[in-house]
Design a protein around this motif. Structure first.
Motif, PDB file in Angstrom:
ATOM      1  N   CYS A 130      81.899   8.878  43.802  1.00 42.22           N
ATOM      2  CA  CYS A 130      81.596  10.296  43.985  1.00 42.22           C
ATOM      3  C   CYS A 130      82.724  11.190  43.491  1.00 42.22           C
ATOM      4  O   CYS A 130      82.524  12.364  43.233  1.00 42.22           O
ATOM      5  CB  CYS A 130      81.287  10.582  45.445  1.00 42.22           C
ATOM      6  N   CYS A 131      83.947  10.654  43.430  1.00 39.80           N
ATOM      7  CA  CYS A 131      85.091  11.449  42.993  1.00 39.80           C
ATOM      8  C   CYS A 131      86.175  10.506  42.482  1.00 39.80           C
ATOM      9  O   CYS A 131      86.098   9.305  42.684  1.00 39.80           O
ATOM     10  CB  CYS A 131      85.621  12.309  44.140  1.00 39.80           C
TER      11      CYS A 131
ATOM     12  N   CYS B 156      87.749   8.153  45.131  1.00 39.31           N
ATOM     13  CA  CYS B 156      86.938   6.978  45.459  1.00 39.31           C
ATOM     14  C   CYS B 156      86.937   5.984  44.315  1.00 39.31           C
ATOM     15  O   CYS B 156      86.966   4.776  44.520  1.00 39.31           O
ATOM     16  CB  CYS B 156      85.499   7.374  45.753  1.00 39.31           C
TER      17      CYS B 156
ATOM     18  N   CYS C  74      84.096  11.890  52.887  1.00 40.66           N
ATOM     19  CA  CYS C  74      84.970  11.736  51.740  1.00 40.66           C
ATOM     20  C   CYS C  74      85.766  13.029  51.573  1.00 40.66           C
ATOM     21  O   CYS C  74      85.279  14.107  51.903  1.00 40.66           O
ATOM     22  CB  CYS C  74      84.158  11.470  50.488  1.00 40.66           C
TER      23      CYS C  74
ATOM     24  N   CYS D 230      86.282  14.636  49.054  1.00 41.50           N
ATOM     25  CA  CYS D 230      85.667  15.572  48.096  1.00 41.50           C
ATOM     26  C   CYS D 230      84.566  16.417  48.748  1.00 41.50           C
ATOM     27  O   CYS D 230      84.152  17.427  48.189  1.00 41.50           O
ATOM     28  CB  CYS D 230      85.107  14.830  46.889  1.00 41.50           C
TER      29      CYS D 230
HETATM   30 ZN   LIG Z   1      84.456  11.599  47.129  1.00 48.12          ZN
END
Ligand SMILES: [Zn+2]
Ligand SMILES: [Zn+2]
Ligand SMILES: [Zn+2]
Length: 142
Positions: free
Chosen positions: A112-113, A116, A129, A131
């Motif tokens: 997701c980012c 991660c 998370c 983000c």
């Molecule tokens: Zn993330």
């Protein structure tokens, strides 16, 4: 923001709208409140050729249901049209990711980012998370 206006609400299954409109009614600030009974879900069932475009997010592992083939979302990484969700590849992350086949295969962008992506399966269990906090909230808080 709603003062003196006609407000029309809709949501996935009609449940959050029920609460939202009850809240607005209680505040008594808008003129009329309408809501879509049964939400987009029911609308899609009753009007498969209706006005709803794209896919409807659902909270199980189908992720989305559809009544048309329009793709209205983009790959997070390259911006090409893409609307298939997959879970973030960092093992303890609960985010869903829109990352297209090309970004996955050629650049291994499956998280997701960046954080991660770097953690991979070495990530620690966290509620959210990091983000998540950086995402725009809709509706925007004024
Ligand atoms: Zn993330
Ligand atoms: Zn992509
Ligand atoms: Zn993640």
């Amino acid at each position: 923001m709603f003062s003196g206006k006609d407000v029309y609400m809709y949501c996935t299954g009609g449940i959050r709208c029920e609460r939202g409109s009850a809240y607005l009614k209680q505040k008594g600030i808008c003129k009329n409140i309408y809501q879509l009974q049964g939400g987009i879900h029911r609308y899609m069932e009753e009007f498969p050729d209706g006005l709803f475009r794209g896919k409807l997010f659902v909270f199980d592992n189908r992720y989305t249901v559809k009544s048309n083939d329009d793709v209205i979302a983009d790959c997070t990484y390259c911006g090409r049209p893409w609307d298939k969700y997959s879970p973030c590849s960092s093992i303890h992350c609960h985010q869903l990711v829109l990352s297209c086949d090309r970004c996955r295969q050629e650049h291994h962008l499956t998280a997701c980012c960046n954080e991660c992506q770097a953690k991979g399966d070495a990530g620690e269990e966290t509620e959210q998370c990091s983000c998540t906090r950086r995402r725009t909230r809709i509706p925007r808080e004024l």
